[in-house]
Write an enzyme that holds these catalytic residues in place. Structure first.
Site, PDB file in Angstrom:
ATOM      1  N   LYS A   9      10.749  -7.848  -7.535  1.00  0.00           N
ATOM      2  CA  LYS A   9      11.677  -7.633  -7.960  1.00  0.00           C
ATOM      3  C   LYS A   9      12.505  -8.913  -7.442  1.00  0.00           C
ATOM      4  O   LYS A   9      12.119 -10.136  -7.637  1.00  0.00           O
ATOM      5  CB  LYS A   9      11.709  -7.181  -7.023  1.00  0.00           C
ATOM      6  CG  LYS A   9      11.617  -5.175  -6.806  1.00  0.00           C
ATOM      7  CD  LYS A   9      11.297  -3.928  -5.482  1.00  0.00           C
ATOM      8  CE  LYS A   9      11.075  -3.149  -5.923  1.00  0.00           C
ATOM      9  NZ  LYS A   9      10.739  -2.447  -4.862  1.00  0.00           N
ATOM     10  N   TYR A  49      14.927   5.051 -11.083  1.00  0.00           N
ATOM     11  CA  TYR A  49      13.896   4.777  -9.980  1.00  0.00           C
ATOM     12  C   TYR A  49      15.225   6.744 -10.921  1.00  0.00           C
ATOM     13  O   TYR A  49      15.333   6.669  -9.109  1.00  0.00           O
ATOM     14  CB  TYR A  49      15.296   3.874  -9.727  1.00  0.00           C
ATOM     15  CG  TYR A  49      14.082   3.054  -8.611  1.00  0.00           C
ATOM     16  CD1 TYR A  49      13.135   3.203  -8.440  1.00  0.00           C
ATOM     17  CD2 TYR A  49      15.017   1.942  -9.192  1.00  0.00           C
ATOM     18  CE1 TYR A  49      12.347   1.826  -7.951  1.00  0.00           C
ATOM     19  CE2 TYR A  49      14.395   0.873  -7.670  1.00  0.00           C
ATOM     20  CZ  TYR A  49      12.679   0.714  -7.687  1.00  0.00           C
ATOM     21  OH  TYR A  49      12.082  -0.275  -7.157  1.00  0.00           O
ATOM     22  N   PHE A  57      19.342   5.880   0.158  1.00  0.00           N
ATOM     23  CA  PHE A  57      19.253   4.613  -0.097  1.00  0.00           C
ATOM     24  C   PHE A  57      19.706   4.550  -2.066  1.00  0.00           C
ATOM     25  O   PHE A  57      19.815   3.042  -2.212  1.00  0.00           O
ATOM     26  CB  PHE A  57      18.250   4.151   0.581  1.00  0.00           C
ATOM     27  CG  PHE A  57      16.615   4.563  -0.372  1.00  0.00           C
ATOM     28  CD1 PHE A  57      16.090   4.307  -1.745  1.00  0.00           C
ATOM     29  CD2 PHE A  57      15.929   5.703   0.707  1.00  0.00           C
ATOM     30  CE1 PHE A  57      15.023   4.560  -2.179  1.00  0.00           C
ATOM     31  CE2 PHE A  57      14.692   6.274  -0.114  1.00  0.00           C
ATOM     32  CZ  PHE A  57      14.510   5.685  -1.059  1.00  0.00           C
ATOM     33  N   ARG A  85      -1.285  -0.937  -6.325  1.00  0.00           N
ATOM     34  CA  ARG A  85      -0.629  -0.120  -5.097  1.00  0.00           C
ATOM     35  C   ARG A  85      -1.131  -0.571  -3.810  1.00  0.00           C
ATOM     36  O   ARG A  85      -0.808  -0.876  -2.534  1.00  0.00           O
ATOM     37  CB  ARG A  85      -0.158   0.931  -5.053  1.00  0.00           C
ATOM     38  CG  ARG A  85       0.368   1.395  -5.954  1.00  0.00           C
ATOM     39  CD  ARG A  85       1.197   2.637  -6.180  1.00  0.00           C
ATOM     40  NE  ARG A  85       1.782   3.570  -4.756  1.00  0.00           N
ATOM     41  CZ  ARG A  85       3.097   3.296  -4.596  1.00  0.00           C
ATOM     42  NH1 ARG A  85       4.095   2.994  -5.111  1.00  0.00           N
ATOM     43  NH2 ARG A  85       4.099   3.408  -3.357  1.00  0.00           N
ATOM     44  N   THR A  91       5.355   0.228   1.683  1.00  0.00           N
ATOM     45  CA  THR A  91       6.828  -0.127   0.796  1.00  0.00           C
ATOM     46  C   THR A  91       7.088  -0.659   2.304  1.00  0.00           C
ATOM     47  O   THR A  91       8.217  -2.157   1.760  1.00  0.00           O
ATOM     48  CB  THR A  91       7.243   1.567   1.175  1.00  0.00           C
ATOM     49  OG1 THR A  91       7.311   2.353   0.473  1.00  0.00           O
ATOM     50  CG2 THR A  91       9.121   1.072   0.684  1.00  0.00           C
ATOM     51  N   ARG A 102       3.146  -7.190   0.357  1.00  0.00           N
ATOM     52  CA  ARG A 102       4.506  -6.882   1.167  1.00  0.00           C
ATOM     53  C   ARG A 102       4.542  -7.301   2.557  1.00  0.00           C
ATOM     54  O   ARG A 102       4.944  -7.650   3.186  1.00  0.00           O
ATOM     55  CB  ARG A 102       4.881  -5.377   0.975  1.00  0.00           C
ATOM     56  CG  ARG A 102       5.866  -4.937  -0.482  1.00  0.00           C
ATOM     57  CD  ARG A 102       5.855  -3.641  -0.514  1.00  0.00           C
ATOM     58  NE  ARG A 102       6.525  -3.131  -1.801  1.00  0.00           N
ATOM     59  CZ  ARG A 102       6.343  -1.760  -2.369  1.00  0.00           C
ATOM     60  NH1 ARG A 102       5.252  -0.517  -1.275  1.00  0.00           N
ATOM     61  NH2 ARG A 102       6.674  -1.515  -3.314  1.00  0.00           N
ATOM     62  N   ASN A 112      11.591  -5.935  -0.987  1.00  0.00           N
ATOM     63  CA  ASN A 112      10.333  -5.844  -0.832  1.00  0.00           C
ATOM     64  C   ASN A 112       9.917  -5.990  -1.688  1.00  0.00           C
ATOM     65  O   ASN A 112       8.060  -5.769  -1.530  1.00  0.00           O
ATOM     66  CB  ASN A 112       9.797  -4.069  -0.211  1.00  0.00           C
ATOM     67  CG  ASN A 112      10.553  -3.192  -1.465  1.00  0.00           C
ATOM     68  OD1 ASN A 112      10.950  -3.301  -2.136  1.00  0.00           O
ATOM     69  ND2 ASN A 112       9.695  -1.649  -1.124  1.00  0.00           N
ATOM     70  N   HIS A 115       7.597  -3.974  -7.225  1.00  0.00           N
ATOM     71  CA  HIS A 115       7.291  -3.017  -7.943  1.00  0.00           C
ATOM     72  C   HIS A 115       6.503  -2.564  -8.542  1.00  0.00           C
ATOM     73  O   HIS A 115       5.766  -3.222  -9.162  1.00  0.00           O
ATOM     74  CB  HIS A 115       8.617  -1.893  -8.291  1.00  0.00           C
ATOM     75  CG  HIS A 115       7.964  -0.728  -9.239  1.00  0.00           C
ATOM     76  ND1 HIS A 115       8.370   0.569  -8.338  1.00  0.00           N
ATOM     77  CD2 HIS A 115       7.631  -0.412 -10.804  1.00  0.00           C
ATOM     78  CE1 HIS A 115       8.154   1.657  -9.582  1.00  0.00           C
ATOM     79  NE2 HIS A 115       7.687   1.039 -10.747  1.00  0.00           N
ATOM     80  N   GLU A 126       7.026   4.455 -17.077  1.00  0.00           N
ATOM     81  CA  GLU A 126       8.130   2.909 -16.695  1.00  0.00           C
ATOM     82  C   GLU A 126       7.804   2.072 -17.790  1.00  0.00           C
ATOM     83  O   GLU A 126       7.958   1.005 -18.350  1.00  0.00           O
ATOM     84  CB  GLU A 126       7.681   1.478 -15.201  1.00  0.00           C
ATOM     85  CG  GLU A 126       8.326   3.581 -14.614  1.00  0.00           C
ATOM     86  CD  GLU A 126       7.636   3.396 -12.893  1.00  0.00           C
ATOM     87  OE1 GLU A 126       7.895   4.176 -12.105  1.00  0.00           O
ATOM     88  OE2 GLU A 126       6.911   2.188 -12.817  1.00  0.00           O
TER      89      GLU A 126
HETATM   90  P1  IDP Z   1       7.445   2.131  -3.536  1.00  0.00           P
HETATM   91  O1  IDP Z   1       7.903   0.726  -4.028  1.00  0.00           O
HETATM   92  O2  IDP Z   1       6.276   2.169  -2.184  1.00  0.00           O
HETATM   93  O3  IDP Z   1       6.596   3.187  -4.166  1.00  0.00           O
HETATM   94  P2  IDP Z   1      10.050   3.738  -3.096  1.00  0.00           P
HETATM   95  O4  IDP Z   1       9.382   5.742  -1.814  1.00  0.00           O
HETATM   96  O5  IDP Z   1       9.271   4.603  -5.257  1.00  0.00           O
HETATM   97  O6  IDP Z   1       8.246   2.959  -2.849  1.00  0.00           O
HETATM   98  O7  IDP Z   1      11.383   3.854  -2.886  1.00  0.00           O
HETATM   99  C1  IDP Z   1      11.525   3.014  -3.955  1.00  0.00           C
HETATM  100  C2  IDP Z   1      12.100   1.602  -3.652  1.00  0.00           C
HETATM  101  O8  IDP Z   1      13.840   1.770  -2.943  1.00  0.00           O
HETATM  102  C3  IDP Z   1      11.228   0.767  -2.960  1.00  0.00           C
HETATM  103  O9  IDP Z   1      10.807  -0.011  -3.192  1.00  0.00           O
HETATM  104  C4  IDP Z   1      12.402  -0.035  -1.485  1.00  0.00           C
HETATM  105  O10 IDP Z   1      12.796  -0.900  -2.576  1.00  0.00           O
HETATM  106  C5  IDP Z   1      13.740   1.299  -1.612  1.00  0.00           C
HETATM  107  N1  IDP Z   1      12.977   2.034  -0.344  1.00  0.00           N
HETATM  108  C6  IDP Z   1      12.765   2.793  -0.472  1.00  0.00           C
HETATM  109  N2  IDP Z   1      12.226   3.842   0.918  1.00  0.00           N
HETATM  110  C7  IDP Z   1      13.629   2.750   1.125  1.00  0.00           C
HETATM  111  C8  IDP Z   1      14.652   3.260   2.915  1.00  0.00           C
HETATM  112  O11 IDP Z   1      14.616   4.359   3.647  1.00  0.00           O
HETATM  113  N3  IDP Z   1      15.660   2.701   2.633  1.00  0.00           N
HETATM  114  C9  IDP Z   1      15.930   1.656   1.822  1.00  0.00           C
HETATM  115  N4  IDP Z   1      15.516   1.472   0.377  1.00  0.00           N
HETATM  116  C10 IDP Z   1      14.554   2.381   0.470  1.00  0.00           C
HETATM  117 MG    MG Z   2       7.515   4.491  -5.781  1.00  0.00          MG
END
Ligand code: IDP
Ligand code: MG
Length: 153
Positions: A9, A49, A57, A85, A91, A102, A112, A115, A126
């Protein structure tokens, strides 16, 4: 063979961490079968997304992922989705275990660094969003026979 989509990212590039992050995936034994530097449009970000479009968010997530260049990679190997993963960690950087990408480099829930697809169906969709079929190269890196008993990524 299983493939997964990884995105390094904008924060990973701006913080000059891409070499160290790619190294984690290389060392694990996953094969890089696609890789490019791209700028993600808001439209593409919304499609990537889409599952999060109703989350509070979501607007910040779209701002973040479109805020600068990213590296997109397709990685291949047995259980590539799950292994990637595990390497990424939880996350939010402040919850991710030390030893994960991370956990070692991140401290935030949005910023973070990386992805990774979360299921075979997500991976297929994707990868198709970011790569044309002829941009994906099927090969097994030298030494794969000492990483996987099958000898194949
Ligand atoms: P992941 O990347 O670990 O699969 P996801 O739940 O799919 O997590 O969320 C997608 C992306 O959205 C995350 O990687 C992060 O950048 C952002 N994100 C996830 N949860 C939150 C949150 O609670 N607040 C703000 N950003 C979030
Ligand atoms: Mg995800």
């Amino acid at each position: 063979m299983e493939r997964t989509l990884i995105i390094l990212k904008p924060d990973a590039l701006q913080r000059r961490l891409i070499g160290r992050i790619i190294q984690r995936f290389e060392e694990k034994g996953l094969a890089i079968v696609g890789l490019k530097l791209v700028s993600i449009s808001r439209d593409l970000a919304g499609r990537h997304y889409a599952a999060h479009k109703d989350k509070p968010f979501f607007p910040r997530l779209i701002d973040y992922i479109t805020s600068g260049p990213v590296i997109v990679m397709a990685l291949q190997g047995p259980r590539a989705i799950e292994m990637a993963r595990m390497l990424m960690g939880a996350t939010a950087g402040f919850e991710a275990s030390p030893g994960t990408i991370r956990g070692d480099f991140g401290a935030d829930q949005t910023f973070n660094l990386v992805h990774g697809s979360d299921s075979p169906e997500a991976a297929r969709n994707e990868i198709a969003l970011f790569f044309a079929e002829d941009e994906l190269l099927d090969y097994s890196p030298a030494g794969s026979e000492w990483v996987f008993e099958s000898g194949k990524t």
